[in-house]
Motif scaffolding. Structure first.
Motif, PDB file in Angstrom:
ATOM      1  N   GLN A  64      -9.432   5.272   1.494  1.00  0.00           N
ATOM      2  CA  GLN A  64     -10.254   5.677   2.645  1.00  0.00           C
ATOM      3  C   GLN A  64     -10.810   4.466   3.384  1.00  0.00           C
ATOM      4  O   GLN A  64     -12.016   4.270   3.510  1.00  0.00           O
ATOM      5  CB  GLN A  64     -11.364   6.631   2.202  1.00  0.00           C
ATOM      6  CG  GLN A  64     -10.825   7.928   1.647  1.00  0.00           C
ATOM      7  CD  GLN A  64     -11.901   8.911   1.251  1.00  0.00           C
ATOM      8  OE1 GLN A  64     -13.094   8.697   1.477  1.00  0.00           O
ATOM      9  NE2 GLN A  64     -11.487  10.018   0.661  1.00  0.00           N
ATOM     10  N   GLY A  65      -9.878   3.631   3.845  1.00  0.00           N
ATOM     11  CA  GLY A  65     -10.273   2.441   4.598  1.00  0.00           C
ATOM     12  C   GLY A  65     -10.949   1.394   3.735  1.00  0.00           C
ATOM     13  O   GLY A  65     -11.857   0.712   4.191  1.00  0.00           O
ATOM     14  N   PHE A  66     -10.515   1.288   2.494  1.00  0.00           N
ATOM     15  CA  PHE A  66     -11.067   0.350   1.514  1.00  0.00           C
ATOM     16  C   PHE A  66     -12.542   0.628   1.204  1.00  0.00           C
ATOM     17  O   PHE A  66     -13.276  -0.256   0.808  1.00  0.00           O
ATOM     18  CB  PHE A  66     -10.866  -1.112   1.937  1.00  0.00           C
ATOM     19  CG  PHE A  66      -9.444  -1.562   1.825  1.00  0.00           C
ATOM     20  CD1 PHE A  66      -8.919  -1.942   0.603  1.00  0.00           C
ATOM     21  CD2 PHE A  66      -8.625  -1.601   2.945  1.00  0.00           C
ATOM     22  CE1 PHE A  66      -7.596  -2.342   0.488  1.00  0.00           C
ATOM     23  CE2 PHE A  66      -7.306  -2.003   2.834  1.00  0.00           C
ATOM     24  CZ  PHE A  66      -6.792  -2.380   1.610  1.00  0.00           C
ATOM     25  N   SER A  67     -12.943   1.887   1.358  1.00  0.00           N
ATOM     26  CA  SER A  67     -14.326   2.249   1.027  1.00  0.00           C
ATOM     27  C   SER A  67     -14.457   2.761  -0.405  1.00  0.00           C
ATOM     28  O   SER A  67     -15.572   2.912  -0.903  1.00  0.00           O
ATOM     29  CB  SER A  67     -14.852   3.305   2.007  1.00  0.00           C
ATOM     30  OG  SER A  67     -14.115   4.512   1.871  1.00  0.00           O
ATOM     31  N   LYS A  68     -13.347   3.036  -1.062  1.00  0.00           N
ATOM     32  CA  LYS A  68     -13.330   3.481  -2.461  1.00  0.00           C
ATOM     33  C   LYS A  68     -12.792   2.341  -3.319  1.00  0.00           C
ATOM     34  O   LYS A  68     -11.685   1.857  -3.087  1.00  0.00           O
ATOM     35  CB  LYS A  68     -12.442   4.715  -2.636  1.00  0.00           C
ATOM     36  CG  LYS A  68     -12.807   5.878  -1.753  1.00  0.00           C
ATOM     37  CD  LYS A  68     -13.846   6.717  -2.411  1.00  0.00           C
ATOM     38  CE  LYS A  68     -14.098   7.950  -1.552  1.00  0.00           C
ATOM     39  NZ  LYS A  68     -15.116   8.774  -2.077  1.00  0.00           N
TER      40      LYS A  68
END
Length: 109
Positions: free
Chosen positions: A25-29
């Motif tokens: 998720q856009g490097f959010s996880k």
């Protein structure tokens, strides 16, 4: 290790990295993001090893073509992304292009 086997390992890691890219998720996880970095890192590592015995143009065409086709199929099968006749034809054309490049390379040697 055989160059073709190394190339297949590279493709598997590229597919793992690409699949995890959506999950990150856009490097959010954190965990999926680590899988992306590790997957792509190993993919490029094994691709580089395969280049000791496989010409770059052939290895890269197969790596990118089969990786693209596998990701499209996994997207449809696992992630329930859309699939229609045009998309399926595109996947078949990618695979056909990889086959033609491989055959042309063998004829050239």
């Amino acid at each position: 290790m055989n160059g073709w086997l190394l190339l297949m390992v590279a493709i598997v890691f590229e597919v793992i990295g690409s699949t995890a890219l959506k999950a990150s998720q856009g490097f959010s996880k954190l965990l999926p993001s680590l899988v992306v970095v590790l997957g792509y890192g190993l993919a490029f590592y094994f691709l580089s090893l395969s280049l000791k015995t496989i010409p770059l143009n052939i290895a890269y065409a197969i790596w990118s073509g089969l990786g693209t086709a596998l990701i499209a199929l996994l997207g449809w099968w696992v992630l329930k992304e859309p699939m229609n006749g045009a998309i399926a034809l595109g996947i078949l054309l990618i695979i056909a292009g990889v086959v033609v490049l491989n055959l042309a390379s063998r004829l050239h040697h």
